[in-house]
Write an enzyme that holds these catalytic residues in place. Structure first.
Site, PDB file in Angstrom:
ATOM      1  N   SER A 146       7.574   3.078  12.965  1.00 25.67           N
ATOM      2  CA  SER A 146       8.619   4.396  12.843  1.00 25.67           C
ATOM      3  C   SER A 146       9.173   4.354  14.310  1.00 25.67           C
ATOM      4  CB  SER A 146       7.548   5.774  12.961  1.00 25.67           C
ATOM      5  OG  SER A 146       8.337   6.695  13.302  1.00 25.67           O
ATOM      6  N   TYR A 150       0.726  11.637  14.915  1.00 27.09           N
ATOM      7  CA  TYR A 150       1.335  10.745  13.888  1.00 27.09           C
ATOM      8  C   TYR A 150       2.152   9.862  14.320  1.00 27.09           C
ATOM      9  CZ  TYR A 150       4.843   8.862  10.867  1.00 27.09           C
ATOM     10  OH  TYR A 150       5.543   8.075   9.909  1.00 27.09           O
ATOM     11  N   GLY A 178       7.802   7.305  -2.309  1.00 27.12           N
ATOM     12  CA  GLY A 178       8.498   7.151  -1.038  1.00 27.12           C
ATOM     13  C   GLY A 178       8.955   5.863  -0.916  1.00 27.12           C
ATOM     14  N   THR A 181       0.802  -0.825  -0.034  1.00 30.61           N
ATOM     15  CA  THR A 181       0.047   0.092   0.261  1.00 30.61           C
ATOM     16  C   THR A 181       1.039   1.225   0.083  1.00 30.61           C
ATOM     17  OG1 THR A 181      -0.366   0.378   2.418  1.00 30.61           O
ATOM     18  CG2 THR A 181      -1.804  -1.152   1.251  1.00 30.61           C
ATOM     19  N   GLY A 182       0.365   2.410  -0.833  1.00 35.29           N
ATOM     20  CA  GLY A 182       1.315   3.691  -0.790  1.00 35.29           C
ATOM     21  C   GLY A 182       2.528   3.380  -1.560  1.00 35.29           C
TER      22      GLY A 182
HETATM   23  N1  LIG Z   1       9.689   9.026   5.305  1.00 34.07           N
HETATM   24  C1  LIG Z   1      10.136   8.770   6.512  1.00 34.07           C
HETATM   25  O1  LIG Z   1      10.791   9.392   7.120  1.00 34.07           O
HETATM   26  C2  LIG Z   1       9.331   7.716   7.439  1.00 34.07           C
HETATM   27  C3  LIG Z   1       9.753   7.311   8.644  1.00 34.07           C
HETATM   28  C4  LIG Z   1       9.008   6.571   9.392  1.00 34.07           C
HETATM   29  C5  LIG Z   1       8.103   5.573   8.873  1.00 34.07           C
HETATM   30  N2  LIG Z   1       7.514   6.290   7.538  1.00 34.07           N
HETATM   31  C6  LIG Z   1       6.249   5.481   7.419  1.00 34.07           C
HETATM   32  O2  LIG Z   1       6.363   5.034   5.883  1.00 34.07           O
HETATM   33  C7  LIG Z   1       5.325   4.915   5.211  1.00 34.07           C
HETATM   34  C8  LIG Z   1       5.564   5.811   3.888  1.00 34.07           C
HETATM   35  O3  LIG Z   1       6.129   7.046   4.228  1.00 34.07           O
HETATM   36  P1  LIG Z   1       6.528   7.847   2.937  1.00 34.07           P
HETATM   37  O4  LIG Z   1       7.523   8.862   3.641  1.00 34.07           O
HETATM   38  O5  LIG Z   1       7.193   7.078   2.095  1.00 34.07           O
HETATM   39  O6  LIG Z   1       5.214   8.739   2.670  1.00 34.07           O
HETATM   40  P2  LIG Z   1       5.187   9.383   1.076  1.00 34.07           P
HETATM   41  O7  LIG Z   1       6.158   9.641   0.257  1.00 34.07           O
HETATM   42  O8  LIG Z   1       4.217  10.442   1.411  1.00 34.07           O
HETATM   43  O9  LIG Z   1       4.133   8.419   0.327  1.00 34.07           O
HETATM   44  C9  LIG Z   1       2.778   7.998   0.844  1.00 34.07           C
HETATM   45  C10 LIG Z   1       2.326   6.967   0.323  1.00 34.07           C
HETATM   46  O10 LIG Z   1       0.900   6.762   0.791  1.00 34.07           O
HETATM   47  C11 LIG Z   1      -0.044   6.986  -0.079  1.00 34.07           C
HETATM   48  N3  LIG Z   1      -1.123   7.439   0.691  1.00 34.07           N
HETATM   49  C12 LIG Z   1      -1.243   8.382   1.356  1.00 34.07           C
HETATM   50  N4  LIG Z   1      -2.527   8.589   1.874  1.00 34.07           N
HETATM   51  C13 LIG Z   1      -3.060   7.695   1.373  1.00 34.07           C
HETATM   52  C14 LIG Z   1      -4.654   7.607   1.542  1.00 34.07           C
HETATM   53  N5  LIG Z   1      -5.460   8.456   2.082  1.00 34.07           N
HETATM   54  N6  LIG Z   1      -4.965   6.384   0.886  1.00 34.07           N
HETATM   55  C15 LIG Z   1      -4.260   5.726   0.104  1.00 34.07           C
HETATM   56  N7  LIG Z   1      -2.808   5.912   0.016  1.00 34.07           N
HETATM   57  C16 LIG Z   1      -2.531   7.057   0.640  1.00 34.07           C
HETATM   58  C17 LIG Z   1       0.436   7.978  -1.013  1.00 34.07           C
HETATM   59  O11 LIG Z   1      -0.212   7.442  -2.438  1.00 34.07           O
HETATM   60  P3  LIG Z   1      -0.818   8.769  -3.377  1.00 34.07           P
HETATM   61  O12 LIG Z   1       0.168   9.916  -3.253  1.00 34.07           O
HETATM   62  O13 LIG Z   1      -0.938   8.191  -4.837  1.00 34.07           O
HETATM   63  O14 LIG Z   1      -2.186   9.194  -2.915  1.00 34.07           O
HETATM   64  C18 LIG Z   1       1.967   7.440  -1.491  1.00 34.07           C
HETATM   65  O15 LIG Z   1       1.816   6.362  -2.003  1.00 34.07           O
HETATM   66  C19 LIG Z   1       4.323   5.833   6.111  1.00 34.07           C
HETATM   67  O16 LIG Z   1       3.225   5.014   6.637  1.00 34.07           O
HETATM   68  C20 LIG Z   1       5.108   6.441   7.282  1.00 34.07           C
HETATM   69  O17 LIG Z   1       4.273   6.666   8.459  1.00 34.07           O
HETATM   70  C21 LIG Z   1       8.052   7.111   6.820  1.00 34.07           C
END
Ligand SMILES: NC(=O)c1ccc[n+]([C@@H]2O[C@H](COP(=O)([O-])OP(=O)(O)OC[C@H]3O[C@@H](n4cnc5c(N)ncnc54)[C@H](OP(=O)(O)O)[C@@H]3O)[C@@H](O)[C@H]2O)c1
Length: 265
Positions: free
Chosen positions: A142, A155, A18, A13-14
């Site tokens: 996280s 969050y 990222g 998912t997602g």
């Molecule tokens: N980046 C970090 O530093 C970090 C650190 C720890 C944990 N995380 C976790 O890793 C995961 C991914 O983070 P990321 O940084 O890669 O985020 P990101 O680049 O913002 O990507 C988020 C993804 O989730 C999808 N998404 C967001 N809202 C959605 C919704 N309502 N329904 C369906 N899809 C949705 C987006 O799809 P669309 O844009 O196509 O809608 C995109 O594919 C998150 O759960 C976050 O909590 C991230």
């Protein structure tokens, strides 16, 4: 090392951006048939196309996981072609909001997209996965769910709930052949976090060159032993490992991918 992922079907998912994108790309490179997911059609299609151009197998599905209807649409499309062996719960959303700026209603919204979206997909995909007698439920959590800082409290609390639900799910899945594990990344460098840091740099006096901004942001918020943000491929590698049948004996675990940021033994 062969991770034995050929013939496995994985939904990430997602994965239109990222961390999810990197996870989808690596699982496909390891031989899994990957279903890319997001809400943005052009981005999801581009990721799936990129995987196919690299010789992998990929399709894409679209849907908003913050609603039951959106989750129904995603699950319906995916299950029309059969069960998935591997579900990677990764879609989520975060903003660098200060404690007193996040209303109770916004805490609720954050919980919905960051926790209930995971629950929705587990509920919908687990019954078919059980028929396989093997499977993987992998939740992206996280490091901030273990050691929170002041920003984005809604969050970070939601990511702690992801860690907790992963363990209760592992207990629920006793004897099914399906494992449930969390990967807890520290701050990772994706387009979204890079833009966030560039916007915050002036306010915190981190400088203007990217190398300075990254180093100062690490010092201020997420000191770690490697001295940088993580890269998406480093989380993807952990997901590929926990997806492998070689890890059948690992369940209810939390694997930190955070450069040593969290300090407990
Ligand atoms: N980046 C970090 O530093 C970090 C650190 C720890 C944990 N995380 C976790 O890793 C995961 C991914 O983070 P990321 O940084 O890669 O985020 P990101 O680049 O913002 O990507 C988020 C993804 O989730 C999808 N998404 C967001 N809202 C959605 C919704 N309502 N329904 C369906 N899809 C949705 C987006 O799809 P669309 O844009 O196509 O809608 C995109 O594919 C998150 O759960 C976050 O909590 C991230």
């Amino acid at each position: 090392m062969d991770l034995q992922l050929k013939g496995k079907r994985a939904l990430v998912t997602g994965s239109s951006a990222g961390l999810g994108e990197a996870i989808a790309r690596l699982l496909a490179a390891e031989g899994a048939a990957v279903i890319v997911h997001g809400r943005n059609k052009s981005r999801a299609a581009a990721v799936a196309e990129g995987i196919k151009n690299d010789g992998g197998q990929a399709t894409f599905v679209l849907g908003d996981l913050s609603t039951d209807e959106g989750a129904d649409a995603v699950a319906g499309n995916v299950l029309a072609d059969g069960p998935v062996d591997i579900l990677v719960n990764n879609a989520g959303a975060y903003q660098p909001r200060a404690w007193m700026d996040v209303s109770a209603a916004e805490w609720g919204k954050s919980y919905n997209i960051n926790v209930l979206a995971y629950v929705r997909m587990i509920h919908r995909l687990l019954p078919a996965m059980k028929t396989l007698g093997w499977g993987r439920m992998i939740q992206i959590g996280s490091s901030g769910g273990i050691e929170p800082f002041a920003l984005q409290p809604d969050y970070l609390a939601a990511t702690a709930a992801r860690h907790n639900l992963t363990v209760s799910l592992a207990r629920e899945l006793k004897g099914t052949g399906i494992t449930s594990n969390t990967i807890a990344p520290g701050p990772m460098l994706v387009e979204n976090t890079r833009n966030m840091l560039l916007n915050m740099a002036g306010q915190y006096g981190w400088g203007t060159a990217w190398a300075d901004i990254e180093r100062n942001a690490v010092m201020q918020f997420v000191q770690n032993d490697v001295g940088r943000f993580g890269r998406p491929e480093e989380v993807a590698a952990a997901v590929a490992y926990l997806s492998s049948p070689m890890t059948n004996y690992i369940t209810g675990a939390l694997l930190r991918v955070d450069g040593g940021h969290t300090r407990s033994v």
